[in-house]
Write a protein that holds these residues in place. Structure first.
Motif, PDB file in Angstrom:
ATOM      1  N   ARG A 239       0.835  -1.202   0.000  1.00 10.21           N
ATOM      2  CA  ARG A 239       0.000   0.000   0.000  1.00 10.21           C
ATOM      3  C   ARG A 239       0.871   1.254   0.000  1.00 10.21           C
ATOM      4  O   ARG A 239       2.009   1.237   0.443  1.00 10.21           O
ATOM      5  CB  ARG A 239      -0.909   0.031   1.235  1.00 10.21           C
ATOM      6  N   ARG A 240       0.274   2.326  -0.482  1.00 15.38           N
ATOM      7  CA  ARG A 240       0.847   3.661  -0.304  1.00 15.38           C
ATOM      8  C   ARG A 240      -0.167   4.436   0.525  1.00 15.38           C
ATOM      9  O   ARG A 240      -1.251   4.760   0.046  1.00 15.38           O
ATOM     10  CB  ARG A 240       1.084   4.343  -1.643  1.00 15.38           C
ATOM     11  N   ARG A 242      -3.170   4.637   2.625  1.00 12.64           N
ATOM     12  CA  ARG A 242      -4.316   3.740   2.738  1.00 12.64           C
ATOM     13  C   ARG A 242      -4.714   3.115   1.410  1.00 12.64           C
ATOM     14  O   ARG A 242      -5.647   2.315   1.347  1.00 12.64           O
ATOM     15  CB  ARG A 242      -5.517   4.508   3.306  1.00 12.64           C
ATOM     16  N   VAL A 243      -4.011   3.473   0.356  1.00 13.23           N
ATOM     17  CA  VAL A 243      -4.355   3.006  -0.989  1.00 13.23           C
ATOM     18  C   VAL A 243      -3.585   1.732  -1.325  1.00 13.23           C
ATOM     19  O   VAL A 243      -2.356   1.711  -1.289  1.00 13.23           O
ATOM     20  CB  VAL A 243      -4.051   4.095  -2.039  1.00 13.23           C
ATOM     21  N   THR A 244      -4.292   0.656  -1.652  1.00 13.71           N
ATOM     22  CA  THR A 244      -3.650  -0.595  -2.068  1.00 13.71           C
ATOM     23  C   THR A 244      -3.125  -0.447  -3.487  1.00 13.71           C
ATOM     24  O   THR A 244      -3.869  -0.076  -4.399  1.00 13.71           O
ATOM     25  CB  THR A 244      -4.647  -1.762  -1.995  1.00 13.71           C
ATOM     26  N   THR A 247      -1.252  -6.597  -4.928  1.00 15.12           N
ATOM     27  CA  THR A 247      -1.281  -7.773  -4.062  1.00 15.12           C
ATOM     28  C   THR A 247      -0.489  -8.888  -4.734  1.00 15.12           C
ATOM     29  O   THR A 247      -0.466  -9.003  -5.958  1.00 15.12           O
ATOM     30  CB  THR A 247      -2.724  -8.259  -3.806  1.00 15.12           C
TER      31      THR A 247
END
Length: 258
Positions: A239-240, A242-244, A247
Motif C-alpha cells: 500500500r501507499r 491507505r491506498v492498495t 497484491t
C-alpha cells in the motif's frame, strides 16, 4: 529484482528496543560498553533482566529494513544472531556475526567475513544464516544473498532468483514482513528509476524469488509504502498510505494491480 537504488546498509543496532520473542514475552537487546557488548534478555512485561552476558567488541541486534524492523531471532526462539556494523565496501574491511543460544546467551558460532556484509534472515531452527554481501556502494549498489551454515561455519554461494535467474540485486530494503513461523522473509525494495520489488526468501529451502511490482511510485515517496501479510501468509499487500497498490499471491507469485 536487480536495479539501481540508494544506500543499502543495514547493520547491528545497540539499544533497548532490540528484537522481541512474543511467544515467550522476552526482549533481546544489545548494550555497548567501551569495548564490549552486553546481550540482555528482558521480560517485556515489567522490564526485569532475566539473563545477561558480555561479548567482545561492538555487536548489535540486526536491522533488516530501513523502517527500523529488527531481526536475528530464529522462528523457534532458540537462537539469536548479532552483527557488527557493515562498512562501506573497501579493501581490508571485515564484518562479524555471532550466534548465541537464547537460554544461556552462550556463543554457538562466531564468523568474521572479509568485506562488507549485513544480516538478512535466519532459518526457523537457527541452522542457517542468510547474509547480504555488499559488492558495490553508491547510487547503484550491487549485492547478493549467501547462506552461512551455523553448525559447520561454511559460507555458500549466492542464492539465485528462481523467477529471473539473477544472483545480484540492487535497491533499498524499506519494509520487512515475515511469516508467523519465521520461514518466509519478505522484503520490499525501492529502486531509483525502477519499479519496487519484493524479495521473497524461503529460509528452509534456501530459495529466493524476486517479484517485480508494476506500480509507479516515485522514489521520493518510498517511505509511504507498506508491506503486510494476510490470509495466514497467502497474500502480500503493498500500500501507499491507505491506498492498495498491488497484491502478491505467495503460492504462485501472481501479482495483481489494485
Amino acid at each position: 529484482g536487480s536495479g539501481a537504488g540508494g544506500p543499502q546498509y543495514t547493520s547491528g543496532l545497540a539499544g533497548f528496543e532490540g528484537v522481541v520473542d512474543r511467544d515467550q514475552g522476552i526482549r533481546y537487546s544489545a548494550m555497548w560498553g567501551r569495548r564490549s557488548t552486553h546481550v540482555l534478555a528482558i521480560r517485556t512485561d515489567g522490564g526485569k533482566v532475566l539473563r545477561a552476558r558480555p561479548l567482545q567488541g561492538h555487536l548489535g541486534i540486526p536491522l533488516v529494513a530501513y523502517d527500523g524492523t529488527t531481526g536475528g531471532l530464529s522462528g523457534d526462539g532458540k537462537r539469536l544472531a548479532l552483527a557488527s556494523y557493515a562498512p562501506v565496501p573497501r579493501a581490508g574491511d571485515s564484518t562479524r556475526f555471532v550466534v548465541v543460544d537464547t537460554k544461556s546467551l552462550r556463543v554457538r558460532r562466531q564468523a568474521v567475513l572479509d568485506g562488507s556484509w549485513s544480516f538478512d534472515a535466519i532459518a526457523p531452527d537457527g541452522s542457517t544464516l542468510y547474509l547480504t554481501q555488499h559488492l558495490r556502494a553508491g547510487k547503484h549498489p550491487v549485492y547478493r544473498v549467501r547462506t552461512y551454515d551455523v553448525s559447520t561455519g561454511i559460507l555458500r554461494g549466492a542464492l539465485v532468483d528462481r523467477l529471473e535467474g539473477e544472483r545480484d540485486m540492487g535497491g533499498e530494503p524499506i519494509r520487512r514482513a515475515s511469516s508467523a513461523d519465521g520461514r518466509w522473509a519478505y522484503t520490499l525494495y525501492a529502486r531509483r528509476g525502477h519499479e519496487p520489488f519484493v524479495h521473497a526468501l524461503d529460509t528452509v529451502r534456501r530459495e529466493a524469488f524476486c517479484v517485480d511490482l508494476p506500480v509507479d511510485v516515485g522514489y521520493g515517496y518510498r517511505w509511504l509504502l507498506t508491506l503486510k501479510l494476510y490470509e495466514r501468509g497467502r497474500l502480500l499487500v503493498v500500500r501507499r498510505g491507505r491506498v492498495t497498490l498491488a497484491t502478491v499471491r505467495t503460492d504462485s507469485w501472481k501479482v495483481e494491480k489494485a
